[in-house]
Design a protein around this motif. Sequence first.
Motif, PDB file in Angstrom:
ATOM      1  N   PRO A 104       0.749  -1.122   0.158  1.00 52.53           N
ATOM      2  CA  PRO A 104       0.085  -0.024  -0.080  1.00 52.53           C
ATOM      3  C   PRO A 104       0.755   1.354   0.037  1.00 52.53           C
ATOM      4  CG  PRO A 104      -0.779  -1.469   1.599  1.00 52.53           C
ATOM      5  CD  PRO A 104       0.424  -2.182   1.191  1.00 52.53           C
ATOM      6  N   SER A 105       2.199   1.222   0.569  1.00 54.38           N
ATOM      7  CA  SER A 105       3.022   2.500   0.496  1.00 54.38           C
ATOM      8  C   SER A 105       3.645   2.570  -0.903  1.00 54.38           C
ATOM      9  CB  SER A 105       4.173   2.023   1.693  1.00 54.38           C
ATOM     10  OG  SER A 105       4.734   1.134   1.244  1.00 54.38           O
ATOM     11  N   GLY A 106       3.477   1.698  -1.719  1.00 51.71           N
ATOM     12  CA  GLY A 106       3.982   1.883  -3.064  1.00 51.71           C
ATOM     13  C   GLY A 106       5.339   0.917  -3.224  1.00 51.71           C
ATOM     14  N   GLN A 107       5.838   0.492  -2.027  1.00 50.76           N
ATOM     15  CA  GLN A 107       6.907  -0.379  -2.066  1.00 50.76           C
ATOM     16  C   GLN A 107       6.970  -1.546  -3.147  1.00 50.76           C
ATOM     17  OE1 GLN A 107      10.205   0.735  -0.719  1.00 50.76           O
ATOM     18  NE2 GLN A 107      11.055  -1.241  -1.994  1.00 50.76           N
ATOM     19  N   GLN A 108       7.836  -1.976  -3.912  1.00 52.30           N
ATOM     20  CA  GLN A 108       7.655  -3.023  -4.519  1.00 52.30           C
ATOM     21  C   GLN A 108       8.362  -4.122  -4.342  1.00 52.30           C
ATOM     22  OE1 GLN A 108       7.883  -2.068  -8.908  1.00 52.30           O
ATOM     23  NE2 GLN A 108       6.240  -0.418  -8.799  1.00 52.30           N
ATOM     24  N   TYR A 109       8.015  -5.474  -4.503  1.00 55.23           N
ATOM     25  CA  TYR A 109       8.881  -6.669  -4.225  1.00 55.23           C
ATOM     26  C   TYR A 109       8.762  -7.542  -5.214  1.00 55.23           C
ATOM     27  CZ  TYR A 109       8.725  -4.211   0.481  1.00 55.23           C
ATOM     28  OH  TYR A 109       8.718  -3.385   1.524  1.00 55.23           O
ATOM     29  N   SER A 110       9.749  -8.375  -5.643  1.00 55.99           N
ATOM     30  CA  SER A 110       9.370  -9.390  -6.711  1.00 55.99           C
ATOM     31  C   SER A 110      10.353 -10.442  -6.518  1.00 55.99           C
ATOM     32  CB  SER A 110       9.733  -8.693  -8.046  1.00 55.99           C
ATOM     33  OG  SER A 110      10.941  -8.437  -8.336  1.00 55.99           O
ATOM     34  N   ASN A 111      10.062 -11.656  -7.050  1.00 56.08           N
ATOM     35  CA  ASN A 111      10.914 -12.774  -7.116  1.00 56.08           C
ATOM     36  C   ASN A 111      10.341 -13.891  -8.347  1.00 56.08           C
ATOM     37  OD1 ASN A 111      12.852 -14.656  -6.390  1.00 56.08           O
ATOM     38  ND2 ASN A 111      12.123 -15.174  -4.453  1.00 56.08           N
ATOM     39  N   ASP A 112      11.360 -14.513  -8.811  1.00 55.40           N
ATOM     40  CA  ASP A 112      10.959 -15.753  -9.674  1.00 55.40           C
ATOM     41  C   ASP A 112      11.774 -16.784  -9.373  1.00 55.40           C
ATOM     42  OD1 ASP A 112      12.988 -13.579 -11.580  1.00 55.40           O
ATOM     43  OD2 ASP A 112      13.516 -15.606 -11.171  1.00 55.40           O
ATOM     44  N   ILE A 113      11.023 -17.834  -9.902  1.00 57.12           N
ATOM     45  CA  ILE A 113      11.612 -19.467  -9.813  1.00 57.12           C
ATOM     46  C   ILE A 113      11.469 -20.078 -11.211  1.00 57.12           C
ATOM     47  CG2 ILE A 113       9.393 -20.293  -9.103  1.00 57.12           C
ATOM     48  CD1 ILE A 113      10.857 -22.092  -6.959  1.00 57.12           C
ATOM     49  N   SER A 114      12.334 -21.103 -11.495  1.00 56.87           N
ATOM     50  CA  SER A 114      12.080 -21.934 -12.851  1.00 56.87           C
ATOM     51  C   SER A 114      11.391 -23.192 -12.286  1.00 56.87           C
ATOM     52  CB  SER A 114      13.745 -22.177 -13.010  1.00 56.87           C
ATOM     53  OG  SER A 114      14.400 -21.092 -13.571  1.00 56.87           O
ATOM     54  N   LEU A 115      10.719 -23.474 -13.141  1.00 56.38           N
ATOM     55  CA  LEU A 115       9.787 -24.838 -12.823  1.00 56.38           C
ATOM     56  C   LEU A 115      10.141 -25.694 -13.979  1.00 56.38           C
ATOM     57  CD1 LEU A 115       7.475 -26.245 -11.667  1.00 56.38           C
ATOM     58  CD2 LEU A 115       5.655 -24.877 -13.153  1.00 56.38           C
ATOM     59  N   GLN A 116      10.473 -26.987 -13.514  1.00 58.02           N
ATOM     60  CA  GLN A 116      10.796 -27.961 -14.524  1.00 58.02           C
ATOM     61  C   GLN A 116       9.882 -29.218 -13.991  1.00 58.02           C
ATOM     62  OE1 GLN A 116      15.121 -27.952 -14.098  1.00 58.02           O
ATOM     63  NE2 GLN A 116      15.316 -26.654 -15.741  1.00 58.02           N
ATOM     64  N   SER A 117      10.182 -30.310 -14.857  1.00 61.74           N
ATOM     65  CA  SER A 117       9.425 -31.314 -14.680  1.00 61.74           C
ATOM     66  C   SER A 117      10.161 -32.886 -14.836  1.00 61.74           C
ATOM     67  CB  SER A 117       8.019 -31.506 -15.067  1.00 61.74           C
ATOM     68  OG  SER A 117       8.331 -31.770 -16.712  1.00 61.74           O
ATOM     69  N   GLY A 118       9.768 -33.885 -14.409  1.00 65.88           N
ATOM     70  CA  GLY A 118      10.690 -35.200 -14.716  1.00 65.88           C
ATOM     71  C   GLY A 118       9.983 -36.261 -13.673  1.00 65.88           C
ATOM     72  N   SER A 119      10.828 -37.395 -13.706  1.00 71.78           N
ATOM     73  CA  SER A 119      10.127 -38.317 -12.580  1.00 71.78           C
ATOM     74  C   SER A 119      11.365 -39.459 -12.679  1.00 71.78           C
ATOM     75  CB  SER A 119       9.067 -39.040 -13.182  1.00 71.78           C
ATOM     76  OG  SER A 119       9.242 -39.661 -14.303  1.00 71.78           O
ATOM     77  N   ILE A 120      11.137 -39.977 -11.486  1.00 73.99           N
ATOM     78  CA  ILE A 120      12.036 -41.214 -11.354  1.00 73.99           C
ATOM     79  C   ILE A 120      11.511 -42.594 -10.923  1.00 73.99           C
ATOM     80  CG2 ILE A 120      14.070 -42.279  -9.814  1.00 73.99           C
ATOM     81  CD1 ILE A 120      15.159 -39.357  -9.575  1.00 73.99           C
ATOM     82  N   ASP A 121      11.565 -43.620 -11.722  1.00 71.04           N
ATOM     83  CA  ASP A 121      11.269 -44.865 -11.493  1.00 71.04           C
ATOM     84  C   ASP A 121      12.199 -45.464 -10.514  1.00 71.04           C
ATOM     85  OD1 ASP A 121       8.849 -44.373 -13.105  1.00 71.04           O
ATOM     86  OD2 ASP A 121       9.791 -45.355 -15.000  1.00 71.04           O
ATOM     87  N   SER A 213      21.730 -28.133 -13.742  1.00 69.36           N
ATOM     88  CA  SER A 213      20.678 -27.149 -14.281  1.00 69.36           C
ATOM     89  C   SER A 213      19.503 -27.946 -14.067  1.00 69.36           C
ATOM     90  CB  SER A 213      20.747 -26.940 -15.650  1.00 69.36           C
ATOM     91  OG  SER A 213      21.085 -28.385 -16.408  1.00 69.36           O
ATOM     92  N   GLN A 214      19.447 -29.441 -13.852  1.00 73.73           N
ATOM     93  CA  GLN A 214      18.192 -30.139 -13.449  1.00 73.73           C
ATOM     94  C   GLN A 214      18.446 -30.974 -12.616  1.00 73.73           C
ATOM     95  OE1 GLN A 214      15.442 -31.580 -16.703  1.00 73.73           O
ATOM     96  NE2 GLN A 214      17.070 -30.593 -18.218  1.00 73.73           N
ATOM     97  N   SER A 215      17.324 -31.318 -11.727  1.00 78.67           N
ATOM     98  CA  SER A 215      17.506 -32.216 -10.721  1.00 78.67           C
ATOM     99  C   SER A 215      16.013 -33.090 -10.465  1.00 78.67           C
ATOM    100  CB  SER A 215      17.906 -31.669  -9.196  1.00 78.67           C
ATOM    101  OG  SER A 215      18.997 -31.038  -9.248  1.00 78.67           O
ATOM    102  N   MET A 216      15.990 -34.131  -9.921  1.00 79.57           N
ATOM    103  CA  MET A 216      14.778 -34.823  -9.733  1.00 79.57           C
ATOM    104  C   MET A 216      15.041 -35.759  -8.727  1.00 79.57           C
ATOM    105  SD  MET A 216      11.649 -35.177 -10.404  1.00 79.57           S
ATOM    106  CE  MET A 216      11.740 -33.958 -11.700  1.00 79.57           C
ATOM    107  N   GLN A 217      13.867 -36.134  -7.785  1.00 77.53           N
ATOM    108  CA  GLN A 217      14.103 -36.809  -6.514  1.00 77.53           C
ATOM    109  C   GLN A 217      12.819 -37.607  -6.344  1.00 77.53           C
ATOM    110  OE1 GLN A 217      13.529 -35.214  -2.284  1.00 77.53           O
ATOM    111  NE2 GLN A 217      15.615 -34.907  -2.688  1.00 77.53           N
ATOM    112  N   GLY A 218      13.208 -38.923  -5.853  1.00 76.44           N
ATOM    113  CA  GLY A 218      12.056 -39.919  -5.616  1.00 76.44           C
ATOM    114  C   GLY A 218      12.766 -40.652  -4.340  1.00 76.44           C
TER     115      GLY A 218
END
Length: 321
Positions: A104-121, A213-218
């Motif tokens: 409300p004061s006008g102060q700005q905040y921001s952030n971003d995150i990378s979204l990837q996908s995969g799987s482990i059998d 650059s990529q990770s997957m966990q199971g």
Amino acid sequence: MKLRLLFITTIVLLTSISTIRLVRAQALPISSNGVEIVQNPEFPNPGQAVTFTANSYSTDINAATITWSVNGKVIKKGIGLTTFSTAAPAMGKTNTVNVSAVAPSGQQYSNDISLQSGSIDLIIETSGYTPPLFLGRLPIVYQNTVKIVAIPHMSDSSGVEFLPTTLTYRWEKDSGEVLQDESGYGKNSVSLKSGVIPRPYTLTVTASTRDGSQSMQGSVVVDYQSPSILFYKNDSLYGPLYNSATNVVNIDTQKEASVIAVPYGFDKVLNSLGNLALDWSINSTGHSELDSSTVVVLRAPDGSSGTSDIGLGITNNKEIL
């Protein structure tokens, strides 16, 4: 004469049911410029719904005007809109999720995150004995060696999957106990043996590309249960009838019948008893002359009828469970 095979349990005292399930991390906090993003689940499958939550210790974020964007395109905007959901991209693709908050004061905040996908059998194998041509999955038995093989499904930007042998693996047991010797480049399998007092444990594997650059966990929960004994008719023409276990053998005009006992889950070599000791009994009376083989021939005396209880106990002389 009708002979009834009475199943006698092994001397294993502990019982449990083997369970295998996939466990995924619940949240991934990313904090920057006064806004923290929490992703759930951390390692999504392609197309799976992923929820992001924005938190802030710098401002009352519930009173801020919040904008959520994916790859630069505004998706949602509103006051106090602290949560946002979107589908994980196809394997090998990366979406950038951005959140911006204007106080409300006008102060700005921001952030971003990378979204990837995969799987482990995760494939679980155990060293316990099964009969020839057995197609089922053997439960994990006390004191047997368990081998877990990880087959990650991760790909580059063109959609070509990485070979499992080209990834780096980190194996963890329970709460953060890293298995250093089993972890490393190309080590997509691990072999473990339960202790004398077997307890269920969670085994977690994280597969990563060499550049990170990529990770997957199971994860899987490894639990143990006792071995078992099943009886099958041993036909003189067709051999063991493994398609149907039995606990009753009828002897009619044939005068005799052959029965084979299969020690499911016991740690033994393929064509011999190894360290196994057998204890056959008839009507609770021991018959040591039968203890050298898993196959016994049952005969009905001439001119008599009735039933007999045939019992078998099996122990492993090297493994107390």
